[in-house]
Design an enzyme around this catalytic site. Sequence first.
Site, PDB file in Angstrom:
ATOM      1  N   ARG A 161       0.861  -1.188   0.000  1.00 45.31           N
ATOM      2  CA  ARG A 161       0.000   0.000   0.000  1.00 45.31           C
ATOM      3  C   ARG A 161       0.890   1.229   0.000  1.00 45.31           C
ATOM      4  O   ARG A 161       2.104   1.131   0.048  1.00 45.31           O
ATOM      5  CB  ARG A 161      -1.007   0.019   1.176  1.00 45.31           C
ATOM      6  N   GLY A 162       0.236   2.406  -0.044  1.00 47.40           N
ATOM      7  CA  GLY A 162       0.983   3.638  -0.226  1.00 47.40           C
ATOM      8  C   GLY A 162       1.093   3.914  -1.724  1.00 47.40           C
ATOM      9  O   GLY A 162       1.492   3.032  -2.493  1.00 47.40           O
ATOM     10  N   ALA A 163       0.716   5.128  -2.129  1.00 43.61           N
ATOM     11  CA  ALA A 163       0.557   5.389  -3.562  1.00 43.61           C
ATOM     12  C   ALA A 163       1.810   5.077  -4.396  1.00 43.61           C
ATOM     13  O   ALA A 163       1.719   4.354  -5.404  1.00 43.61           O
ATOM     14  CB  ALA A 163       0.103   6.839  -3.771  1.00 43.61           C
TER      15      ALA A 163
ATOM     16  N   ARG B 246      -6.859   0.322  -6.638  1.00 46.80           N
ATOM     17  CA  ARG B 246      -6.957   1.337  -5.574  1.00 46.80           C
ATOM     18  C   ARG B 246      -7.242   2.669  -6.278  1.00 46.80           C
ATOM     19  O   ARG B 246      -6.325   3.335  -6.751  1.00 46.80           O
ATOM     20  CB  ARG B 246      -5.649   1.420  -4.765  1.00 46.80           C
TER      21      ARG B 246
ATOM     22  N   ASP C 101      -2.025  10.795  -1.974  1.00 43.11           N
ATOM     23  CA  ASP C 101      -2.455   9.769  -2.922  1.00 43.11           C
ATOM     24  C   ASP C 101      -2.795  10.354  -4.286  1.00 43.11           C
ATOM     25  O   ASP C 101      -2.697   9.666  -5.303  1.00 43.11           O
ATOM     26  CB  ASP C 101      -3.652   8.991  -2.372  1.00 43.11           C
TER      27      ASP C 101
ATOM     28  N   LYS D 180      -4.679   9.911   3.237  1.00 44.57           N
ATOM     29  CA  LYS D 180      -5.412   9.045   4.171  1.00 44.57           C
ATOM     30  C   LYS D 180      -6.435   9.827   4.992  1.00 44.57           C
ATOM     31  O   LYS D 180      -6.148  10.916   5.486  1.00 44.57           O
ATOM     32  CB  LYS D 180      -4.404   8.352   5.090  1.00 44.57           C
TER      33      LYS D 180
HETATM   34  O1  MRU Z   1      -4.600   3.119   2.241  1.00 35.77           O
HETATM   35  P1  MRU Z   1      -3.126   3.333   2.168  1.00 35.77           P
HETATM   36  O2  MRU Z   1      -2.376   2.778   3.334  1.00 35.77           O
HETATM   37  O3  MRU Z   1      -2.566   2.884   0.837  1.00 35.77           O
HETATM   38  O4  MRU Z   1      -2.949   4.925   2.231  1.00 35.77           O
HETATM   39  C1  MRU Z   1      -1.661   5.464   2.137  1.00 35.77           C
HETATM   40  C2  MRU Z   1      -1.618   6.930   2.308  1.00 35.77           C
HETATM   41  O5  MRU Z   1      -2.609   7.593   2.471  1.00 35.77           O
HETATM   42  C3  MRU Z   1      -0.256   7.570   2.189  1.00 35.77           C
HETATM   43  O6  MRU Z   1      -0.165   8.697   2.998  1.00 35.77           O
HETATM   44  C4  MRU Z   1      -0.022   7.987   0.730  1.00 35.77           C
HETATM   45  O7  MRU Z   1      -0.253   6.913  -0.137  1.00 35.77           O
HETATM   46  C5  MRU Z   1       1.334   8.495   0.525  1.00 35.77           C
HETATM   47  S1  MRU Z   1       2.561   7.248   0.664  1.00 35.77           S
HETATM   48  C6  MRU Z   1       4.078   7.912   0.333  1.00 35.77           C
END
Ligand code: MRU
Length: 367
Positions: free
Chosen positions: A57-59, A100, A249, A260
């Site tokens: 996870r994480g963009a 996602r 994201d 988030k």
């Molecule tokens: O649902 P997630 O855990 O994928 O959400 C991640 C976030 O909101 C992060 O802050 C965002 O992707 C930036 S990661 C460098």
Amino acid sequence: MTGSDVGGTIPSPTPTLRWTGDSIEIIDQTRLPAELALIDVRDTATAMDAMERLAIRGAPALGAFGALAVVVGFDEAAPRSLDEARSVLERLRTQIGDARPTAVNLRWAVDRTIDTALGTPAATDTATLRERLLAEAQAVGAEDAEACAEIGRLGRQVLADATNIATHCNAGRLATAGIGTALATVYAKAAAGEPVRVLASETRPLLQGARLTAWELTDAGIDVSVVADSAMASLIAAGEVDAVMVGADRIAANGDTANKVGTFVHALAAADAGIGFYIAAPTTTIDPEVPSGERIAIEQRDPDEVHSVGGRRLTPAGAGAVNPAFDVTPARLITAIITDAGVLRPPYGPSIAAALAATRGPRGRAD
Ligand code: MRU
């Protein structure tokens, strides 16, 4: 693996994701912090499951993973002709790219990998097409790692006078193919010997702050304290936070930023207290096709994530739950956006357009 194993502030060498030669190996983030377990991803079903469960996870990490998942899906389908290969790739474009919907890096990386491989001069056989897919997918990850390093370098300058840094969710090495975005600035400060302490909000419902940010920072030997989501605003108001630094994201053309759920309230608290609220993100997280935040699609997730913690139901039978995974912070609350193309300041329309034009084309890549 502990911070002391790797020498203080250098992150653990276990990569968040890596290409093994014929599969993708990822850290299973659903098991952290209890266990550092790995998943071997060698088919599309496993890749989809990993993204849907947030094992990855994480963009930016989703972008790097999704690009490699196209290769995995291509190998699994083993197309016997170029026509069949093109139809496999169109199926994977939709299936993987839509997993996602708020994280624009995923859609961008999947499109980039497929479009480049199918580009001119046209591949004359499926083996060449597959080579091109892999080369492009690996470039996505390598470029993300470079972007993280630059964000860290610039973010350290922006945070020169800040010691107590609040963050939300996890925008660290677990969320990217490099050292992170928001947390890259923390790693850069620590590596320079500057004092730094992180306040990580727990990030209900899936606790990326409490589980992941706290894990990777303690792993790196960096001072981190977890706070309840509902405690951060009062800590900011009490002067215990010098700056708030979060990831993104999807960033709209006017600077409105989806991150988030719970990010927006951190921004409101920072504005009220008169401290800086910063977004750290690679230019690949900017979506110039979305003019403003109300046009960003917000992923709605299973209500069971709100009903339960660690598999234990909290809410009474019969109660409903609403589970938006992201919220949008309006550009007016954002002090600066730290990117690999520079530190962008308001008004964001022109500064974002200039950053994209000066770097790699309208979607942050070479066209
Ligand atoms: O649902 P997630 O855990 O994928 O959400 C991640 C976030 O909101 C992060 O802050 C965002 O992707 C930036 S990661 C460098």
